[in-house]
Design an enzyme around this catalytic site. Sequence first.
Site, PDB file in Angstrom:
ATOM      1  N   ASN A 204       0.554  -1.321   0.090  1.00  0.00           N
ATOM      2  CA  ASN A 204       0.336  -0.021   0.000  1.00  0.00           C
ATOM      3  C   ASN A 204       0.667   1.092  -0.344  1.00  0.00           C
ATOM      4  O   ASN A 204       2.447   1.335  -0.190  1.00  0.00           O
ATOM      5  CB  ASN A 204      -1.165   0.550   1.214  1.00  0.00           C
ATOM      6  CG  ASN A 204      -0.388   0.043   2.744  1.00  0.00           C
ATOM      7  OD1 ASN A 204       0.692   0.099   3.062  1.00  0.00           O
ATOM      8  ND2 ASN A 204      -0.395  -1.298   3.211  1.00  0.00           N
ATOM      9  N   ASP A 273      -4.688  -6.382   4.950  1.00  0.00           N
ATOM     10  CA  ASP A 273      -6.519  -7.163   5.327  1.00  0.00           C
ATOM     11  C   ASP A 273      -5.530  -8.321   5.497  1.00  0.00           C
ATOM     12  O   ASP A 273      -6.394  -9.806   5.821  1.00  0.00           O
ATOM     13  CB  ASP A 273      -7.299  -6.705   4.834  1.00  0.00           C
ATOM     14  CG  ASP A 273      -7.634  -4.765   5.674  1.00  0.00           C
ATOM     15  OD1 ASP A 273      -6.744  -4.894   6.609  1.00  0.00           O
ATOM     16  OD2 ASP A 273      -7.875  -3.878   4.944  1.00  0.00           O
ATOM     17  N   LYS A 283       9.303 -17.855  -8.937  1.00  0.00           N
ATOM     18  CA  LYS A 283       8.928 -16.122  -9.997  1.00  0.00           C
ATOM     19  C   LYS A 283       7.539 -16.443 -10.771  1.00  0.00           C
ATOM     20  O   LYS A 283       8.058 -18.012 -11.691  1.00  0.00           O
ATOM     21  CB  LYS A 283       9.551 -15.247 -10.825  1.00  0.00           C
ATOM     22  CG  LYS A 283       9.184 -13.964 -11.264  1.00  0.00           C
ATOM     23  CD  LYS A 283       9.356 -13.408 -11.865  1.00  0.00           C
ATOM     24  CE  LYS A 283       9.711 -12.074 -12.988  1.00  0.00           C
ATOM     25  NZ  LYS A 283      10.155 -12.341 -14.222  1.00  0.00           N
ATOM     26  N   PHE A 318      -5.277   4.428  14.509  1.00  0.00           N
ATOM     27  CA  PHE A 318      -5.133   4.894  13.542  1.00  0.00           C
ATOM     28  C   PHE A 318      -6.250   4.140  12.757  1.00  0.00           C
ATOM     29  O   PHE A 318      -6.974   3.290  12.384  1.00  0.00           O
ATOM     30  CB  PHE A 318      -3.908   5.115  12.042  1.00  0.00           C
ATOM     31  CG  PHE A 318      -2.991   6.229  13.241  1.00  0.00           C
ATOM     32  CD1 PHE A 318      -2.765   6.119  13.931  1.00  0.00           C
ATOM     33  CD2 PHE A 318      -3.146   7.366  12.561  1.00  0.00           C
ATOM     34  CE1 PHE A 318      -1.771   6.789  14.734  1.00  0.00           C
ATOM     35  CE2 PHE A 318      -2.361   8.360  12.848  1.00  0.00           C
ATOM     36  CZ  PHE A 318      -1.371   8.388  14.363  1.00  0.00           C
ATOM     37  N   LYS A 332     -14.476   1.658  14.139  1.00  0.00           N
ATOM     38  CA  LYS A 332     -13.230   0.598  14.230  1.00  0.00           C
ATOM     39  C   LYS A 332     -13.116   1.013  16.034  1.00  0.00           C
ATOM     40  O   LYS A 332     -12.048  -0.475  16.791  1.00  0.00           O
ATOM     41  CB  LYS A 332     -12.510   1.383  13.719  1.00  0.00           C
ATOM     42  CG  LYS A 332     -12.167   0.674  12.056  1.00  0.00           C
ATOM     43  CD  LYS A 332     -11.269   1.467  11.291  1.00  0.00           C
ATOM     44  CE  LYS A 332     -11.300   1.592   9.984  1.00  0.00           C
ATOM     45  NZ  LYS A 332     -10.103   2.001   9.051  1.00  0.00           N
ATOM     46  N   LYS A 336     -12.636  -2.674  17.594  1.00  0.00           N
ATOM     47  CA  LYS A 336     -11.298  -3.222  17.512  1.00  0.00           C
ATOM     48  C   LYS A 336     -10.568  -3.004  19.094  1.00  0.00           C
ATOM     49  O   LYS A 336      -9.773  -3.414  19.551  1.00  0.00           O
ATOM     50  CB  LYS A 336      -9.992  -2.041  16.949  1.00  0.00           C
ATOM     51  CG  LYS A 336     -10.129  -2.780  15.516  1.00  0.00           C
ATOM     52  CD  LYS A 336      -9.080  -2.218  14.384  1.00  0.00           C
ATOM     53  CE  LYS A 336      -9.203  -2.429  12.870  1.00  0.00           C
ATOM     54  NZ  LYS A 336      -8.892  -2.937  12.480  1.00  0.00           N
TER      55      LYS A 336
END
Length: 402
Positions: A204, A273, A283, A318, A332, A336
């Site tokens: 990301n 996730d 590969k 966060f 969240k 959490k």
Amino acid sequence: MRALVCVTGCIAAYKACEIVRLLQKSDVDVKVCMTEHATHFVGPTTFRALTHHKVAVGLFDDPEDPIHHISLAQWADIVLVAPATANILAKMAHGIADDLMSTTLLATRAPILIAPAMNAGMWDAAATQDNVRILEQRGVHMVQPDAGYLACGEVAAGRLAEPSRIAQAALDLLRGDLDLSGEHILITAGGTREPIDPVRYIGNRSSGKMGVALADQAARSGATVTLVLGPSTAPIPHSVNVIHVETAEQMRTAACEAFDGCTVAICAAAVADYTPRNPADHKLKKSVEHLDCIELVETRDILAELSASKEDRVVIGFAAETNDVVAYATRKLATKGCDAIVANDVSRPDSGFGSDTDQAWWVGTSGAEELPCLEKTELARIILQRAFDLRHARHAGVSHEA
Ligand code: CTP
């Protein structure tokens, strides 16, 4: 924390030994730079023995470090000039860089603290007072000289302030207005990379800047910091214990291990996730068959896991969102089980991945508060302040709301 103590040629030079000791007692790593004149008052050997570092005097003294003024300037978290003569103040005010100390002072981006000491006439001289004003206007910090008995026999202003006052001023600058000494903070930061094969991964856009800013501010405030860091290009602060990881599972293992000794954990990482169930050991060649065959499994949620075992520790998460920021962050917070969520809208150019600023909401059990758009360093300070307010309230047994 690292302090460069610059000692100039003045009878009070011997008092710098005490300043060095006081800083070391507060776990500051100290190096000393001396002017040639200063070495006539105290020998470099004394400082070398005290600091266990080579003492920097001449620009070309260290054959192993041909650009010594730059490496010293970059090494320091603070540069303290004590005692500071009228001469070094004049050089600093006018950008004169003609020896190791003055070039280092010009090159450094660290905060500078001066503690002047000189004869009263020299201190009162218009030139010195003008130079001091220039330096203060530029943000140089100062511990004013005391009035008292001077080496020249006069009783007047110009005597070096007490070493304890100078060392305390340096520590205050290093720590900011937050004192986190004795605290141990765990921070997760950066993105993770989930391997598809030895060449490719799922990743990301996280730069790791926010987590690294938190680690930096916490370390400057005197905390012991463990930073579990995924791939990131953010410069890593000194005085931070960094554990480099790549995958979500490696991050989880490192974070769970470090959590035991911590008082506060802040999960700023952008953790994948999902991860490929069976990464290939060779590969993968281009083939339409792969379009359907990379099977993904869910990663374990580090924030939720730490929150479930937090006891009296404080855990902050966060949330990076592109829409419905507060609603998602509130959800969240509940799912959490952490103490608060710092939520931001990463679709904004001033708050996105890689930016130096962030516009965030502090989402706690009593609701969401919108914070102004701030430099990440400033936001980090506010997050730490709030996390430790929660911790102190919890410790004091006070019922509180985030
Ligand atoms: N987090 C974590 N471990 C994971 C996933 C997320 O510790 N496996 C933490 C992040 O570090 C952050 C918080 O959970 O503090 C929220 O992360 P985010 O990616 O915004 O939320 P997700 O739970 O992944 O939900 P979604 O991707 O659907 O927004």
